[in-house]
Design a protein around this motif. Sequence first.
Motif, PDB file in Angstrom:
ATOM      1  N   ARG A   1     -72.672   2.013  51.280  1.00 22.16           N
ATOM      2  CA  ARG A   1     -71.732   3.152  51.327  1.00 22.16           C
ATOM      3  C   ARG A   1     -70.295   2.669  51.516  1.00 22.16           C
ATOM      4  O   ARG A   1     -69.358   3.189  50.906  1.00 22.16           O
TER       5      ARG A   1
ATOM      6  N   GLU B   1     -83.234   6.337  52.424  1.00 21.28           N
ATOM      7  CA  GLU B   1     -81.894   6.882  52.680  1.00 21.28           C
ATOM      8  C   GLU B   1     -81.673   8.097  51.765  1.00 21.28           C
ATOM      9  O   GLU B   1     -81.991   8.040  50.573  1.00 21.28           O
ATOM     10  N   PRO B   2     -81.123   9.192  52.289  1.00 20.52           N
ATOM     11  CA  PRO B   2     -81.020  10.423  51.493  1.00 20.52           C
ATOM     12  C   PRO B   2     -80.052  10.343  50.317  1.00 20.52           C
ATOM     13  O   PRO B   2     -80.163  11.117  49.364  1.00 20.52           O
ATOM     14  N   ASP B   3     -79.111   9.395  50.370  1.00 25.74           N
ATOM     15  CA  ASP B   3     -78.068   9.358  49.340  1.00 25.74           C
ATOM     16  C   ASP B   3     -78.139   8.116  48.441  1.00 25.74           C
ATOM     17  O   ASP B   3     -77.226   7.867  47.659  1.00 25.74           O
ATOM     18  N   ILE B   4     -79.201   7.304  48.569  1.00 21.82           N
ATOM     19  CA  ILE B   4     -79.307   6.071  47.775  1.00 21.82           C
ATOM     20  C   ILE B   4     -80.617   6.077  46.999  1.00 21.82           C
ATOM     21  O   ILE B   4     -81.681   6.318  47.562  1.00 21.82           O
TER      22      ILE B   4
ATOM     23  N   ILE C   1     -84.780   1.168  51.729  1.00 15.63           N
ATOM     24  CA  ILE C   1     -83.485   1.725  51.302  1.00 15.63           C
ATOM     25  C   ILE C   1     -83.703   3.068  50.602  1.00 15.63           C
ATOM     26  O   ILE C   1     -82.882   3.972  50.701  1.00 15.63           O
TER      27      ILE C   1
ATOM     28  N   SER D   1     -80.937  -0.005  57.608  1.00 17.73           N
ATOM     29  CA  SER D   1     -79.859   0.970  57.843  1.00 17.73           C
ATOM     30  C   SER D   1     -78.485   0.310  57.724  1.00 17.73           C
ATOM     31  O   SER D   1     -77.522   0.914  57.247  1.00 17.73           O
TER      32      SER D   1
ATOM     33  N   ALA E   1     -77.815  -0.247  54.030  1.00 19.14           N
ATOM     34  CA  ALA E   1     -77.443   1.035  53.425  1.00 19.14           C
ATOM     35  C   ALA E   1     -76.002   1.396  53.776  1.00 19.14           C
ATOM     36  O   ALA E   1     -75.243   1.880  52.930  1.00 19.14           O
ATOM     37  N   GLU E   2     -75.619   1.148  55.027  1.00 19.02           N
ATOM     38  CA  GLU E   2     -74.247   1.435  55.445  1.00 19.02           C
ATOM     39  C   GLU E   2     -73.256   0.546  54.696  1.00 19.02           C
ATOM     40  O   GLU E   2     -72.171   0.999  54.313  1.00 19.02           O
TER      41      GLU E   2
END
Length: 203
Positions: free
Chosen positions: A118, A26-29, A23, A111, A114-115
Amino acid sequence: MSMIRLLLAEDQSMVREALAALIGLEPDIEVVAQVARGDEVLAAAREHGIDVALLDIEMPGMTGIEATAELRRALPDVKVVVVTTFGRPGYLRRAMESGADAFLVKDAPASQLAEAVRKVLAGERVIDPTLAAAALADGASPLTARERDVLRTAADGSTNAEIAAALHLSQGTVRNYLSTAIQKMAARNRAEAVRMAREKGWL
C-alpha cells in the motif's frame, strides 16, 4: 474500493502459495499472477496488468534484482517490492539501484508486506530498518560492474578461457579483472573472492 493487482514471484512453490494465501486475505489486494522464475516476471506483469510486483531475490532464470531493472525499464508505473531470505546489505543497495520501491526480509509478517504494498502505491519507499543500518555501515561495493560479471561467471569454477568466451573478453582482460577483484576483496584467490562477494550481497 479499487483492488491492488499483485504479481508474486518466488521459486519455492510452498512459500509462494503460502504468501499468496496470506496476502489474499487482505481486503484490498488481489494476487492476480504467480511465477517461479525471474525471467517470467515481465511477461506476466504485462499480461495481467499489475500494480505491484513482489519479487524474491534468489530465482532461476533471472534474479529479483535483474527482474526489477527489467520492470523499471518496460513498465515504469509498476511498483516493486523485493523480499529476501538473506539480509545482506549489498542486496539492499543493488535492489535500490535497480529501482525497487521497497526491500524487506521474507520472514516479515504478511500484514507488514501488505502495508508495504500500500505504501509504495502511495509513492513511499519502504526499507527494512535493520538492513538499512547494516548497508550504511557496510559501505558500497568496491567492485565495478565488469569485475562483478567476471566473478559471477567464475563462481561455477569456469576457466579463464570459458569466462572470456562467455563475456566476449580476451583471456588477458579476464585475468586483469579477476586480479583486481581479488585485490579489492583482500582475498587469497578467486574462490575466496566469490565467497566474500556473495556474503556481502555484491554478486
